[in-house]
Design a protein around this motif. Structure first.
Motif, PDB file in Angstrom:
ATOM      1  N   UNK A   1      83.535 -11.730  39.682  1.00 12.32           N
ATOM      2  CA  UNK A   1      83.437 -12.916  40.619  1.00 12.32           C
ATOM      3  C   UNK A   1      82.012 -12.838  41.282  1.00 12.32           C
ATOM      4  N   UNK A   2      81.017 -13.019  40.508  1.00 13.26           N
ATOM      5  CA  UNK A   2      79.568 -12.749  40.899  1.00 13.26           C
ATOM      6  C   UNK A   2      79.356 -13.922  41.927  1.00 13.26           C
TER       7      UNK A   2
ATOM      8  N   UNK B   1      69.983 -32.148  39.097  1.00  9.09           N
ATOM      9  CA  UNK B   1      70.532 -30.719  38.666  1.00  9.09           C
ATOM     10  C   UNK B   1      71.724 -30.140  39.343  1.00  9.09           C
ATOM     11  N   UNK B   2      71.735 -30.437  40.427  1.00 10.59           N
ATOM     12  CA  UNK B   2      73.057 -30.260  41.206  1.00 10.59           C
ATOM     13  C   UNK B   2      74.438 -31.013  40.608  1.00 10.59           C
ATOM     14  N   UNK B   3      74.033 -32.006  39.845  1.00 12.64           N
ATOM     15  CA  UNK B   3      75.408 -32.858  39.283  1.00 12.64           C
ATOM     16  C   UNK B   3      75.809 -31.982  38.159  1.00 12.64           C
ATOM     17  N   UNK B   4      74.891 -31.483  37.384  1.00 10.53           N
ATOM     18  CA  UNK B   4      75.189 -30.629  36.188  1.00 10.53           C
ATOM     19  C   UNK B   4      75.846 -29.468  36.669  1.00 10.53           C
ATOM     20  N   UNK B   5      75.139 -28.440  37.599  1.00  5.89           N
ATOM     21  CA  UNK B   5      75.576 -27.246  38.346  1.00  5.89           C
ATOM     22  C   UNK B   5      77.074 -27.481  38.589  1.00  5.89           C
ATOM     23  N   UNK B   6      77.266 -28.612  39.467  1.00  2.00           N
ATOM     24  CA  UNK B   6      78.602 -28.934  39.982  1.00  2.00           C
ATOM     25  C   UNK B   6      79.704 -29.157  38.954  1.00  2.00           C
ATOM     26  N   UNK B   7      79.155 -30.127  37.803  1.00  3.07           N
ATOM     27  CA  UNK B   7      80.169 -30.305  36.564  1.00  3.07           C
ATOM     28  C   UNK B   7      80.533 -29.092  35.976  1.00  3.07           C
ATOM     29  N   UNK B   8      79.500 -27.991  36.123  1.00  3.01           N
ATOM     30  CA  UNK B   8      80.007 -26.813  35.258  1.00  3.01           C
ATOM     31  C   UNK B   8      81.060 -25.880  35.957  1.00  3.01           C
ATOM     32  N   UNK B   9      81.431 -26.154  37.229  1.00  2.00           N
ATOM     33  CA  UNK B   9      82.638 -25.790  37.832  1.00  2.00           C
ATOM     34  C   UNK B   9      81.905 -24.196  38.640  1.00  2.00           C
ATOM     35  N   UNK B  10      80.688 -24.029  38.873  1.00  2.00           N
ATOM     36  CA  UNK B  10      80.127 -22.978  39.601  1.00  2.00           C
ATOM     37  C   UNK B  10      80.487 -23.253  41.238  1.00  2.00           C
ATOM     38  N   UNK B  11      80.780 -22.051  41.781  1.00  2.00           N
ATOM     39  CA  UNK B  11      80.838 -22.003  43.269  1.00  2.00           C
ATOM     40  C   UNK B  11      79.599 -21.569  43.702  1.00  2.00           C
ATOM     41  N   UNK B  12      78.899 -22.256  44.327  1.00  2.00           N
ATOM     42  CA  UNK B  12      77.689 -21.740  45.171  1.00  2.00           C
ATOM     43  C   UNK B  12      78.260 -20.830  46.472  1.00  2.00           C
ATOM     44  N   UNK B  13      77.562 -19.464  46.468  1.00  2.00           N
ATOM     45  CA  UNK B  13      77.865 -18.893  47.552  1.00  2.00           C
ATOM     46  C   UNK B  13      76.911 -18.681  48.864  1.00  2.00           C
TER      47      UNK B  13
ATOM     48  N   UNK C   1      73.710 -13.245  41.418  1.00  2.00           N
ATOM     49  CA  UNK C   1      73.143 -14.217  40.453  1.00  2.00           C
ATOM     50  C   UNK C   1      72.387 -15.324  41.136  1.00  2.00           C
ATOM     51  N   UNK C   2      71.112 -15.613  40.710  1.00  2.00           N
ATOM     52  CA  UNK C   2      70.292 -16.683  41.488  1.00  2.00           C
ATOM     53  C   UNK C   2      69.844 -17.776  40.426  1.00  2.00           C
TER      54      UNK C   2
ATOM     55  N   UNK D   1      75.572 -21.501  29.729  1.00  2.00           N
ATOM     56  CA  UNK D   1      75.149 -20.360  30.822  1.00  2.00           C
ATOM     57  C   UNK D   1      75.829 -20.698  32.001  1.00  2.00           C
ATOM     58  N   UNK D   2      75.800 -21.803  32.577  1.00  2.00           N
ATOM     59  CA  UNK D   2      76.483 -22.291  33.813  1.00  2.00           C
ATOM     60  C   UNK D   2      77.801 -21.936  33.737  1.00  2.00           C
ATOM     61  N   UNK D   3      78.368 -22.654  32.833  1.00  2.00           N
ATOM     62  CA  UNK D   3      79.896 -22.511  32.434  1.00  2.00           C
ATOM     63  C   UNK D   3      80.422 -21.190  32.224  1.00  2.00           C
ATOM     64  N   UNK D   4      79.561 -20.310  31.571  1.00  2.00           N
ATOM     65  CA  UNK D   4      79.912 -18.916  31.472  1.00  2.00           C
ATOM     66  C   UNK D   4      79.854 -18.145  32.836  1.00  2.00           C
ATOM     67  N   UNK D   5      79.044 -18.509  33.755  1.00  2.00           N
ATOM     68  CA  UNK D   5      79.074 -18.041  35.025  1.00  2.00           C
ATOM     69  C   UNK D   5      80.052 -18.443  35.908  1.00  2.00           C
ATOM     70  N   UNK D   6      80.504 -19.834  35.573  1.00  2.00           N
ATOM     71  CA  UNK D   6      81.668 -20.320  36.301  1.00  2.00           C
ATOM     72  C   UNK D   6      83.115 -19.675  36.056  1.00  2.00           C
ATOM     73  N   UNK D   7      83.078 -19.569  34.778  1.00  2.00           N
ATOM     74  CA  UNK D   7      84.395 -18.827  34.181  1.00  2.00           C
ATOM     75  C   UNK D   7      84.708 -17.351  34.728  1.00  2.00           C
ATOM     76  N   UNK D   8      83.599 -16.771  35.226  1.00  2.00           N
ATOM     77  CA  UNK D   8      83.611 -15.290  35.883  1.00  2.00           C
ATOM     78  C   UNK D   8      83.933 -15.496  37.369  1.00  2.00           C
TER      79      UNK D   8
END
Length: 744
Positions: free
Chosen positions: A25-26, A45-57, A226-227, A304-311
């Motif tokens: 859970x990075x 760019x945020x639209x793609x990050x958001x669609x990838x499912x990433x949770x921004x901390x 992760x940044x 890569x974004x989807x992979x990070x989101x999966x974790x």
């Protein structure tokens, strides 16, 4: 055997470690650089990050990165931000263009007169610290973040956030992570020379990009694993692209930032660098292309974004309800920082009475009007919901140290001819809330206008005005009233008239219902006109004095004005009514009798299409009693001049062509703005002018005078430039009218 066992244990351990890493859970941090209009790429760019499912901390941003980041951190989705920025007029937002209808009547008068306004304290001309105060930007942020207005610590936002600013006095970078969010991001985006600095806790702050345009170290310090970085900064330009001083300044600043980015880029795990080299920091009109470029750049990292989101595990965050109401109920207003300006003055400029429900549009207009006074260096405010549906408005004001202004203007018309205006305005001359202003006009005719005003907002304000006007004009012999002619006969058709008017007024006025102005006062008027074309006076001078009298009156007036533009209105309603009662006179008008003059003017502008407007006006006036006094008759004809006394414009006729103690006039103008601030217009007007028209019934028997005009007009910083050709069928004659600059 042992080797096989060890190998199996190694594989099991590796699998376990990998599983642990996959489930670790990075924490993901997002860094957004500054870049002006290029920062709109953050949204794509945020639209793609958001669609990838990433949770921004955590989000850290600078300048435009701070603006986009703050809104995202406060609960907006990337797609919502796309819609918001798609609808914005960035020219209006950046330039602090305050709608005319938002201003009080005093500010409207000031706006319609002066082309240049500069600080003039100590009789030294200085220049503002920025082209814009950024008030429109602050108003927008305040509305968009109203749902988190009670948040003081930015790490308590739906997504923790900070932004960077630069301390002008020390040159140090400042990390803003608490306070009022709109104020913080306004400071982070206060690009030097474009926006005035923002003062927070006695620190004078400007754009964070001056010292730290990509705050990755500060973000890593928040414990991020992760940044993800989105970099929209300029690259170095070649000589052919360095076309202005601003370009050179940006290039010099980029030397440092580009060098620093070599190391910062290495520290970024996913570095998104949109291809936006062909855009500039002010390419807001190409916002859609910039957003699309950000989206295209982020798509390359989708896997890569989807992979990070999966974790990552799903974050348990409260999603705030975005405030979408168009109006709010304000229970009370608390004001601090006003030392030299009273609460009544502030509320009067805001056009705000509480408790009351007010639309965001009207609130913003009031705040912009307060800003337009120039009395305050910073206007910080905060809307806090004290109970469901009930709000309290807090103002923290920083008064401007500047008290003296130098203002300039230039004008030409066919009546007053050429004129240059020099004005000195002094605030707080004798007391709080007062303003003294002196216009000195040089050119073909010397004139002056002095005004002293104690502004008490919704209470009764007090004013004194002294004005001297003068012009010379060739007029028909019929212009002179027969009662005033001393010679029995003149063998001339025209004479040169020298017309002088000195008017002194003491008055009180008040605002009511936010848009009406009512007032009353007493007036002294010295009216003198003569001609050197004919006659010899008692001093053996070659002239005839037709009028040289002091008139004393009391008067009242009512005004309503929501025109969006004085000279080329596209919408709004205008009304002005005036009633003068002349009590006595002293001078060569020995046959004076009491009389009254009433007049009114109403206009309505409506947009047929985006660039086509119709303006309808109707006006009229009449005199009651005093048949022996003709000097204040209505003199009708001409166009483009400042109206004084009862001198009324009319297409198709030369100025001062028609006269009478009664007039009625209606007009219609069709205006086509074919290029921004360039107008073609067609006009027609009809009028009846004469004596006792209402008594004789001649006001409705037929149309005595009519005229038509076609013209071109352009809006410039020193006022309208207009050229009109007009024609009147009654006299089968044409007239050209020229107006250059604001009327004064």
């Amino acid at each position: 055997m042992k080797l096989r066992v060890l190998l199996i244990l190694f594989l099991i351990g590796s699998s376990w470690c990998f599983a642990q890493q996959g489930d670790s859970d990075p924490k993901v941090g997002l860094v957004l650089s500054g870049g002006g209009a290029k920062g709109l790429a953050h949204i794509g760019a945020l639209k793609i990050i958001e669609d990838s499912g990433i949770e921004i901390d955590y989000i850290g941003g600078t300048s435009m990165g701070a603006i986009i980041g703050a809104l995202y951190a406060s609960g907006y989705t990337a797609h919502q931000l796309d819609s918001i920025f798609e609808e914005l007029d960035f020219d209006e937002l950046i330039q602090d263009e305050i709608p005319r209808k938002a201003k009080t009547f005093y500010e409207k008068t000031e706006t319609d007169k002066y082309a240049v306004t500069l600080p003039f304290d100590g009789f030294k001309v200085s220049f503002p610290s920025g082209l814009s105060k950024g008030q429109n930007v602050y108003n927008l942020f305040s509305k968009l973040t109203s749902h988190v207005s009670d948040v003081n610590e930015f790490n308590e936002l739906p997504i923790p956030f900070f932004c960077m600013a630069t301390n002008v006095e020390t040159g140090e970078k400042e990390m803003l992570e608490s306070g009022y969010l709109p104020q913080a991001i306004s400071a982070s985006g206060a690009l030097p020379s474009l926006f005035s600095p923002v003062i927070i806790d006695e620190q004078v702050l400007v754009d964070g990009g001056v010292k730290n345009n990509y705050p990755i170290e500060e973000l890593k310090a928040k414990g991020m694993d992760i940044i993800i970085g989105i970099d929209v900064q300029d690259s170095l330009k070649t000589r052919k692209d360095l076309n202005s001083a601003f370009d050179v300044l940006v290039q010099i600043n980029n030397f440092r930032t580009i060098e620093e980015m070599t190391e910062k880029r290495r520290k970024t795990d996913i570095y998104i660098n949109p291809n936006i080299d062909k855009f500039t920091v002010v390419s807001f009109d190409e916002g859609r292309k910039i957003i699309d470029a950000g989206e295209a750049a982020a798509v390359e990292f989708k896997d890569q974004l989807v992979e990070i989101a999966s974790r990552q595990k799903e974050r348990d965050r409260i999603k705030p309800e975005i405030f979408s109401e168009t109006s709010i109920f304000i229970e009370s207003v608390e004001i601090s920082g006003n030392v030299n300006y009273t609460r009544a003055y502030v509320l009067g400029k805001l056009k705000l009475r509480v408790p009351d429900e007010i639309s965001y549009e009207l609130l913003n207009e009031g705040i912009n009007n307060l800003s337009a006074t120039g009395s305050f260096q910073d206007i910080n405010y905060r809307i806090v919901e004290t109970s469901p549906g009930i709000h309290k408005l807090y103002f923290d004001l920083i008064e401007s140290d500047s008290r003296t202004l130098l203002r300039l203007g230039a004008h030409y018309d066919d009546l007053f001819r050429t004129a240059a205006l020099i004005n000195v305005t002094r605030k707080r001359l004798f007391t709080n809330n007062d303003i003294a202003s002196l216009d000195f006009v040089v050119g073909d005719n010397l004139r002056y206008n002095f005004n002293y005003y104690i502004d008490k907002g919704f209470y009764w304000s007090i004013g004194f005005n002294s004005r001297y006007s003068f012009f010379e004009k060739d007029v028909k012999i019929e212009f002179i009233s027969p009662e005033m002619i001393t010679e029995p006969r003149f063998d001339i058709n025209e004479l040169q008239l020298k017309y002088g008017d000195l008017t002194n007024q003491l008055y009180v006025e008040t605002l009511f219902r936010r848009t009406f102005l009512a007032g009353a006062g007493i007036e002294h008027k010295w009216l003198r006109y003569l001609s050197e074309t004919i006659g010899i006076d008692e001093n053996n001078e070659p002239r005839t004095i037709f009028e040289n009298t002091n008139y004393f009156s009391t008067y009242g007036y009512l005004k309503y004005d929501t025109f969006d533009n004085t000279f080329f209105p596209s919408r709004g309603l205008f009304f002005e009514g005036d009633f003068h009662f002349y009590l006595f006179a002293n001078g060569n008008n020995e046959a004076f009798e009491e009389f009254s003059i009433a007049k009114a003017n109403i206009g309505y502008a409506i947009g047929l299409l985006d660039n086509i407007t119709v303006l309808l006006t109707t006006e009229g006036g009449f005199k009651i009693g005093g048949t022996n006094t003709r000097s204040l008759d209505f003199f009708v004809g001409g166009y483009g001049f400042l109206q004084i006394n009862n001198i009324i414009p009319l297409y198709g006729y030369e100025a001062l062509s028609l006269r009478g103690d009664t007039y009625l006039k209606s007009s219609v103008t069709l205006d086509y703005e074919f290029i921004r601030k360039n107008h073609l217009n067609l006009s027609a007007n009809i009028s009846n002018v004469g004596d006792r028209l209402f008594e004789t019934g001649n006001w409705i028997d037929e149309i005595d005078y009519s005229g038509y005009a076609i013209g071109y007009g352009m809006e410039t910083f020193f006022g309208p430039l207009e050229l009109k050709y007009s024609y009147s069928p009654e006299i089968d004659n044409s007239e050209w009218y020229v107006r250059l600059g604001f009327s004064f």
